[in-house]
Design a protein around this motif. Structure first.
Motif, PDB file in Angstrom:
ATOM      1  N   SER A  83       0.834  -1.201   0.000  1.00 51.37           N
ATOM      2  CA  SER A  83       0.000   0.000   0.000  1.00 51.37           C
ATOM      3  C   SER A  83       0.869   1.251   0.000  1.00 51.37           C
ATOM      4  CB  SER A  83      -0.912   0.006   1.230  1.00 51.37           C
ATOM      5  OG  SER A  83      -1.724  -1.144   1.260  1.00 51.37           O
ATOM      6  N   LEU A  84       0.442   2.245  -0.750  1.00 49.51           N
ATOM      7  CA  LEU A  84       1.140   3.528  -0.801  1.00 49.51           C
ATOM      8  C   LEU A  84       0.472   4.450   0.222  1.00 49.51           C
ATOM      9  CD1 LEU A  84       3.536   4.415  -2.574  1.00 49.51           C
ATOM     10  CD2 LEU A  84       1.917   5.558  -4.064  1.00 49.51           C
ATOM     11  N   ASN A  85       0.885   4.302   1.482  1.00 53.39           N
ATOM     12  CA  ASN A  85       0.264   5.044   2.579  1.00 53.39           C
ATOM     13  C   ASN A  85       0.806   6.464   2.668  1.00 53.39           C
ATOM     14  OD1 ASN A  85      -1.062   2.688   3.208  1.00 53.39           O
ATOM     15  ND2 ASN A  85       0.260   2.147   4.907  1.00 53.39           N
ATOM     16  N   PRO A  86       0.079   7.370   3.323  1.00 53.60           N
ATOM     17  CA  PRO A  86       0.609   8.714   3.550  1.00 53.60           C
ATOM     18  C   PRO A  86       1.945   8.658   4.274  1.00 53.60           C
ATOM     19  CG  PRO A  86      -1.729   8.648   4.091  1.00 53.60           C
ATOM     20  CD  PRO A  86      -1.303   7.231   3.833  1.00 53.60           C
ATOM     21  N   THR A  87       2.911   9.399   3.786  1.00 56.64           N
ATOM     22  CA  THR A  87       4.237   9.411   4.400  1.00 56.64           C
ATOM     23  C   THR A  87       4.849  10.787   4.226  1.00 56.64           C
ATOM     24  OG1 THR A  87       6.345   8.234   4.509  1.00 56.64           O
ATOM     25  CG2 THR A  87       5.459   8.659   2.318  1.00 56.64           C
ATOM     26  N   PHE A  88       5.866  11.070   5.009  1.00 57.63           N
ATOM     27  CA  PHE A  88       6.533  12.364   4.925  1.00 57.63           C
ATOM     28  C   PHE A  88       7.737  12.220   4.009  1.00 57.63           C
ATOM     29  CE2 PHE A  88       9.338  15.788   6.373  1.00 57.63           C
ATOM     30  CZ  PHE A  88       8.453  16.853   6.339  1.00 57.63           C
ATOM     31  N   ASN A  89       7.774  13.020   2.952  1.00 59.17           N
ATOM     32  CA  ASN A  89       8.798  12.886   1.925  1.00 59.17           C
ATOM     33  C   ASN A  89       9.467  14.233   1.692  1.00 59.17           C
ATOM     34  OD1 ASN A  89       9.777  13.044  -0.992  1.00 59.17           O
ATOM     35  ND2 ASN A  89       9.406  10.857  -0.795  1.00 59.17           N
ATOM     36  N   ILE A  90      10.748  14.320   2.057  1.00 61.27           N
ATOM     37  CA  ILE A  90      11.478  15.584   1.938  1.00 61.27           C
ATOM     38  C   ILE A  90      11.582  16.045   0.488  1.00 61.27           C
ATOM     39  CG2 ILE A  90      13.807  16.560   2.078  1.00 61.27           C
ATOM     40  CD1 ILE A  90      12.364  16.838   4.636  1.00 61.27           C
ATOM     41  N   THR A  91      11.876  15.114  -0.426  1.00 55.76           N
ATOM     42  CA  THR A  91      11.998  15.491  -1.834  1.00 55.76           C
ATOM     43  C   THR A  91      10.670  16.013  -2.370  1.00 55.76           C
ATOM     44  OG1 THR A  91      13.662  13.744  -2.104  1.00 55.76           O
ATOM     45  CG2 THR A  91      12.731  14.691  -4.106  1.00 55.76           C
ATOM     46  N   GLY A  92       9.578  15.349  -1.965  1.00 62.06           N
ATOM     47  CA  GLY A  92       8.267  15.815  -2.396  1.00 62.06           C
ATOM     48  C   GLY A  92       7.948  17.196  -1.866  1.00 62.06           C
ATOM     49  N   LEU A  93       8.272  17.431  -0.587  1.00 62.67           N
ATOM     50  CA  LEU A  93       8.045  18.752   0.004  1.00 62.67           C
ATOM     51  C   LEU A  93       8.852  19.812  -0.728  1.00 62.67           C
ATOM     52  CD1 LEU A  93       6.784  20.414   2.333  1.00 62.67           C
ATOM     53  CD2 LEU A  93       8.832  19.902   3.663  1.00 62.67           C
ATOM     54  N   MET A  94      10.084  19.466  -1.096  1.00 63.05           N
ATOM     55  CA  MET A  94      10.914  20.419  -1.824  1.00 63.05           C
ATOM     56  C   MET A  94      10.341  20.709  -3.205  1.00 63.05           C
ATOM     57  SD  MET A  94      14.965  20.442  -2.658  1.00 63.05           S
ATOM     58  CE  MET A  94      15.615  21.581  -3.890  1.00 63.05           C
ATOM     59  N   PHE A  95       9.810  19.684  -3.868  1.00 63.31           N
ATOM     60  CA  PHE A  95       9.200  19.882  -5.184  1.00 63.31           C
ATOM     61  C   PHE A  95       8.072  20.898  -5.091  1.00 63.31           C
ATOM     62  CE2 PHE A  95       6.392  18.989  -8.708  1.00 63.31           C
ATOM     63  CZ  PHE A  95       7.251  18.701  -9.767  1.00 63.31           C
ATOM     64  N   ILE A  96       7.229  20.758  -4.069  1.00 60.93           N
ATOM     65  CA  ILE A  96       6.116  21.697  -3.896  1.00 60.93           C
ATOM     66  C   ILE A  96       6.643  23.097  -3.624  1.00 60.93           C
ATOM     67  CG2 ILE A  96       4.102  22.295  -2.498  1.00 60.93           C
ATOM     68  CD1 ILE A  96       3.751  19.332  -1.881  1.00 60.93           C
ATOM     69  N   ASP A  97       7.580  23.195  -2.680  1.00 63.75           N
ATOM     70  CA  ASP A  97       8.058  24.507  -2.249  1.00 63.75           C
ATOM     71  C   ASP A  97       8.868  25.207  -3.334  1.00 63.75           C
ATOM     72  OD1 ASP A  97       8.569  26.427   0.084  1.00 63.75           O
ATOM     73  OD2 ASP A  97      10.614  25.964  -0.569  1.00 63.75           O
ATOM     74  N   THR A  98       9.696  24.462  -4.046  1.00 65.62           N
ATOM     75  CA  THR A  98      10.618  25.077  -5.006  1.00 65.62           C
ATOM     76  C   THR A  98       9.927  25.493  -6.295  1.00 65.62           C
ATOM     77  OG1 THR A  98      12.397  23.699  -4.126  1.00 65.62           O
ATOM     78  CG2 THR A  98      12.789  24.748  -6.262  1.00 65.62           C
ATOM     79  N   PHE A  99       9.009  24.658  -6.777  1.00 60.25           N
ATOM     80  CA  PHE A  99       8.364  24.931  -8.059  1.00 60.25           C
ATOM     81  C   PHE A  99       6.909  25.375  -7.905  1.00 60.25           C
ATOM     82  CE2 PHE A  99      11.296  21.286  -9.506  1.00 60.25           C
ATOM     83  CZ  PHE A  99      12.356  22.166  -9.727  1.00 60.25           C
ATOM     84  N   ASP A 100       6.486  25.655  -6.651  1.00 54.35           N
ATOM     85  CA  ASP A 100       5.065  25.872  -6.382  1.00 54.35           C
ATOM     86  C   ASP A 100       4.286  24.712  -7.006  1.00 54.35           C
ATOM     87  OD1 ASP A 100       2.668  26.902  -5.511  1.00 54.35           O
ATOM     88  OD2 ASP A 100       2.500  28.368  -7.138  1.00 54.35           O
ATOM     89  N   GLY A 101       4.769  23.517  -6.704  1.00 48.41           N
ATOM     90  CA  GLY A 101       4.305  22.334  -7.405  1.00 48.41           C
ATOM     91  C   GLY A 101       3.215  21.566  -6.699  1.00 48.41           C
ATOM     92  N   VAL A 102       2.881  20.420  -7.294  1.00 47.72           N
ATOM     93  CA  VAL A 102       1.832  19.530  -6.808  1.00 47.72           C
ATOM     94  C   VAL A 102       2.402  18.114  -6.713  1.00 47.72           C
ATOM     95  CG1 VAL A 102      -0.412  18.494  -7.351  1.00 47.72           C
ATOM     96  CG2 VAL A 102      -0.010  20.911  -7.846  1.00 47.72           C
ATOM     97  N   LEU A 103       2.076  17.418  -5.629  1.00 45.40           N
ATOM     98  CA  LEU A 103       2.414  16.005  -5.480  1.00 45.40           C
ATOM     99  C   LEU A 103       1.141  15.195  -5.603  1.00 45.40           C
ATOM    100  CD1 LEU A 103       4.861  15.622  -2.456  1.00 45.40           C
ATOM    101  CD2 LEU A 103       5.376  15.354  -4.871  1.00 45.40           C
ATOM    102  N   ALA A 104       1.211  14.057  -6.281  1.00 46.63           N
ATOM    103  CA  ALA A 104       0.029  13.204  -6.425  1.00 46.63           C
ATOM    104  C   ALA A 104       0.431  11.749  -6.218  1.00 46.63           C
ATOM    105  CB  ALA A 104      -0.604  13.393  -7.802  1.00 46.63           C
ATOM    106  N   TYR A 105      -0.313  11.067  -5.346  1.00 45.95           N
ATOM    107  CA  TYR A 105      -0.065   9.658  -5.039  1.00 45.95           C
ATOM    108  C   TYR A 105      -1.340   8.858  -5.292  1.00 45.95           C
ATOM    109  CZ  TYR A 105       4.113  11.257  -2.491  1.00 45.95           C
ATOM    110  OH  TYR A 105       5.307  11.822  -2.142  1.00 45.95           O
TER     111      TYR A 105
END
Length: 754
Positions: free
Chosen positions: A521-543
């Motif tokens: 299962s792809l459960n909710p988790t804390f991901n530093i790279t994902g957080l950086m993607f959002i913050d750096t590019f004003d981006g979106v993460l999708a799981y």
């Protein structure tokens, strides 16, 4: 600088450029404009890809002849392969690391990564233990506490002292029942092979013996504290350092007595007529019985047991008794009362249930249900604690719910309230206290302690709240949505979307991550790279929680494996379509990513629907679906993929989607492959790098002369690294920086916050 800008102006018409520059309100907007212009320039890049030598090797699959053009790349020690890897890295490394932003991304990721990380504490004998990483240590350190209020935790084992580059990792640990002796397994360079060492808890004295040739084995101590069971492979021809490809066969169960050399260990159980069977030993909570799980792939296990009291001193083969003697379902030992054994199983219960099997009378008609299957929620994890309680973590729409039950009656007692996230448990039946860690997409971890001695209705207390070393990060600035979209066959699939809070959704750079297999299962988790993607590019993460995983039990898993595997790819592609159609992103802003089985997902999808994605990152992927079962532990994956050598229908199904065998030459703009980065490692003995090497060769050969392929196809091979487990922090940061840089160079990025 002036010359560079003038050169940029030549790329497009002067009038349009001047108009865009004139409309820039500040230096930030001008920087964004230049970034877009650089993206346009990158579209015209050309690459001189290495030419892999081609083979005329032909395999016959049930009457169909398949030529394996790149068979020579399967030998990791050949000069051909070494030269090919070197040439690939000479293209990919400069593409990534010579980018001016690489260093900036690296500095930001390093800063984000630098915060203290803790695991749940747990008790062994009279002491407590926990792992901690100060922030940038390559490996987490094992600490020892005299009690929970001990102000001065002592370093018990620091793997960082075992190698200069942090590539020796602590992969498994097990304390004796009295907590006085510690056995631990070390892996090197990311390999699955481990060496077991032993030390005294009070004196730190290392025992002299080292156990070798061990892979995928637990350590199960007998309660006399004199030794433990473990599983070992026999000697094989050639090396066993993780860079070999030879299939792992004929694992056997041994018993090791503390202080003896490994050569004196007792062979307890073997199945000489079943070379791919593996054994997983567990000593029952009471210490009287050995529960032996026997597996041959990645699902369904048989169960045997031995009476350790009757066996006495373990000096010969154990007498084992069959309880479950066919591969038909999963059975996980939880605890026991005498010979009444409690198992978590999906036998006749796709969402799992708890049953009681009397080992004196194990016929299925005598099995009893202790806690029945839930209609919608999946029993995800079970812990027996405080002598007579069961803590059960259910999964409800991919979110954990924690409940307490009575062990004897199976009656429900209470819930522990949780937000949207994932829980991991720590505790033992003989102790009254438990710990559990809650993490989410926006929470790096909150550790709770609950003591049943304080009353069953008392409330958990926060033992430790993990914090980032960042003043800017505020959870309130982000939003986590769970949406349900329709796949190709109208099946509803859940997907988490994480982004910054805005008044309305606008197309932003998006990272779409998937797995879809092996009941994982792809459960909710804390991901530093994902957080950086959002913050750096004003981006979106999708799981997206695509089929093949375990989010909705065995039915969800079955609907994405074997002949149903195409559902996995359809679910992922329709996640991309949903994000584009609902304005979260656009094709040129969308990057997909996956590792291992998720790498297969990425490889299949860029073959099937290249027009959906702007970029793709496939990490340690399974790419050759006709030969995966020939290498290391690959035969175990036949439970999800099928066996192309033994079954014609499996071959025909695998051949349809195998990334290596479905590469195409782009004949128009729609068929152009997205910018693609294949990542692998030289000591990956889970998914051998040969998969990525062969796939890269096929892709690059197909696009080499196509006038419609302008986007790069790159292969990056890391050294002294494996499939992922035990990877040192420095290498994690390096890989994350490569991925961020690749996103920046491949997607339409209109803002960069560094």
């Amino acid at each position: 600088m002036i010359f560079a800008i003038k050169r940029l102006f030549q790329i497009v018409s002067s009038k349009s450029v001047l108009k865009l520059v004139w409309n820039c309100k500040n230096i930030s907007e001008f920087h964004n404009f230049v970034s877009l212009l650089l993206f346009k320039m990158s579209k015209s890049q050309s690459f001189l890809y290495p030419i892999a030598p081609k083979s005329k090797t032909v395999d016959n699959f049930h009457g169909t002849e398949i030529t394996d053009l790149y068979r020579s790349l399967e030998d990791p020690d050949s000069e051909i392969t070494k030269d090919y890897v070197e040439q690939q890295n000479k293209i990919s490394q400069p593409f990534l690391e010579d980018c001016p932003e690489w260093k900036k991304f690296n500095e930001k990721i390093t800063k984000l990564w630098n915060y203290p990380k803790y695991t749940c504490p747990w008790r062994e004998g009279d002491n407590y233990y926990f792992f901690k990483n100060d922030g940038l240590q390559n490996q987490s350190v094992l600490f020892k506490l005299k009690n929970l209020n001990d102000p001065d935790p002592r370093v018990f084992l620091d793997p960082n002292q075992l190698s200069e580059d942090g590539t020796v990792a602590l992969s498994t640990t097990a304390f004796s029942d009295d907590g006085k002796i510690f056995a631990y397994g070390l892996s090197e360079s990311g390999s699955d092979w481990i060496k077991i060492k032993i030390k005294d808890v009070e004196t730190d004295r290392e025992y002299g013996e080292v156990l070798e040739k061990i892979k995928f084995s637990s350590i199960a101590w007998t309660h006399d504290n004199k030794g433990f069971f473990y599983s070992q492979y026999p000697d094989q021809d050639g090396k066993t350092d993780g860079s070999e490809t030879q299939a792992n066969e004929n694992e056997k169960l041994f018993y090791h007595r503390i202080g003896d050399p490994q050569s004196n260990d007792t062979l307890c159980v073997e199945f000489p007529n079943e070379p791919i069977w593996r054994t997983d030993p567990i000593v029952s909570d009471c210490g009287k019985y050995l529960i032996l799980n026997v597996v041959k792939d990645c699902r369904d296990n048989m169960v045997y047991y031995a009476d350790l009291e009757k066996e006495g001193h373990i000096t010969k083969n154990l007498t084992i008794y069959p309880i479950i003697n066919e591969f038909e379902a999963d059975y996980e030992y939880i605890t026991n009362n005498g010979l009444n054994m409690i198992f978590r199983t999906n036998k006749d219960a796709p969402n799992y249930q708890l049953i009681v099997i009397d080992f004196n009378n194990p016929n299925k008609k005598h099995w009893k249900t202790l806690i029945k299957e839930h209609d919608t929620d999946v029993i995800d994890e079970v812990l027996c604690c405080a002598h007579n309680y069961l803590i059960i973590s259910y999964m409800h729409d991919v979110k954990n719910v924690l409940k307490v039950f009575d062990l004897t009656s199976g009656n429900y007692i209470r819930d522990f309230p949780l937000d949207i996230g994932t829980v991991s448990l720590s505790g033992e039946r003989k102790f009254t206290e438990i710990f559990f860690t809650f993490i989410s997409f926006l929470n790096p971890g909150t550790i709770y302690r609950f003591d049943f001695a304080n009353g069953i209705q008392s409330e958990p207390e926060v033992y430790r709240d993990i914090k980032l070393n960042l003043k800017k990060f505020e959870k309130e600035d982000y939003i986590v949505e769970q949406i349900f979209y329709k796949s190709r066959d109208n099946t509803k699939v859940p997907m988490f979307v994480i982004r910054k809070k805005t008044k309305e959704v606008q197309p932003r750079p998006c990272l779409l991550y998937g797995y879809g297999g092996f009941n994982v299962s792809l459960n909710p988790t804390f991901n530093i790279t994902g957080l950086m993607f959002i913050d750096t590019f004003d981006g979106v993460l999708a799981y997206p929680n695509i089929r093949g995983g375990g989010e909705y039990g065995e039915k969800w898993h079955n609907s994405g494996r074997l002949l149903n595997k195409q559902n996995v790819f359809d679910d992922f592609q329709h996640a991309a379509k949903y994000l584009i159609n609902n304005k979260y992103t656009t094709k040129n802003k969308l990057m997909i990513q996956g590792g291992s089985n998720g790498g297969l997902l990425v490889g299949a999808c860029i073959n099937q629907t290249p027009e959906l994605f702007g970029a793709a990152v496939a990490q340690v992927g399974v790419m050759d679906m006709l030969r995966f079962h020939k290498f290391t532990i690959g035969i175990a994956w036949c439970s999800d993929y099928g066996n192309p050598s033994e079954k014609k229908e499996d071959f025909e199904n695998l051949y349809k989607y195998s990334p290596l065998h479905n590469v195409h030459e782009p004949r128009n703009d729609i068929e152009e492959y997205p910018s693609t980065l294949l990542l692998t490692a030289d000591h990956d003995d889970r998914v051998s790098p040969l998969h990525s090497l062969k796939f890269a060769a096929a892709l690059q050969d197909a696009v080499r002369s196509s006038k419609f392929q302008n986007k790069p196809i790159l292969l990056r091979v890391y050294t002294k690294a494996g499939h992922g487990a035990g990877k040192p922090t420095a290498k994690k940061i390096e890989e994350a920086t490569d991925i961020m840089t690749f996103a920046f160079k491949s997607l339409e990025i209109d803002q960069v916050n560094l």
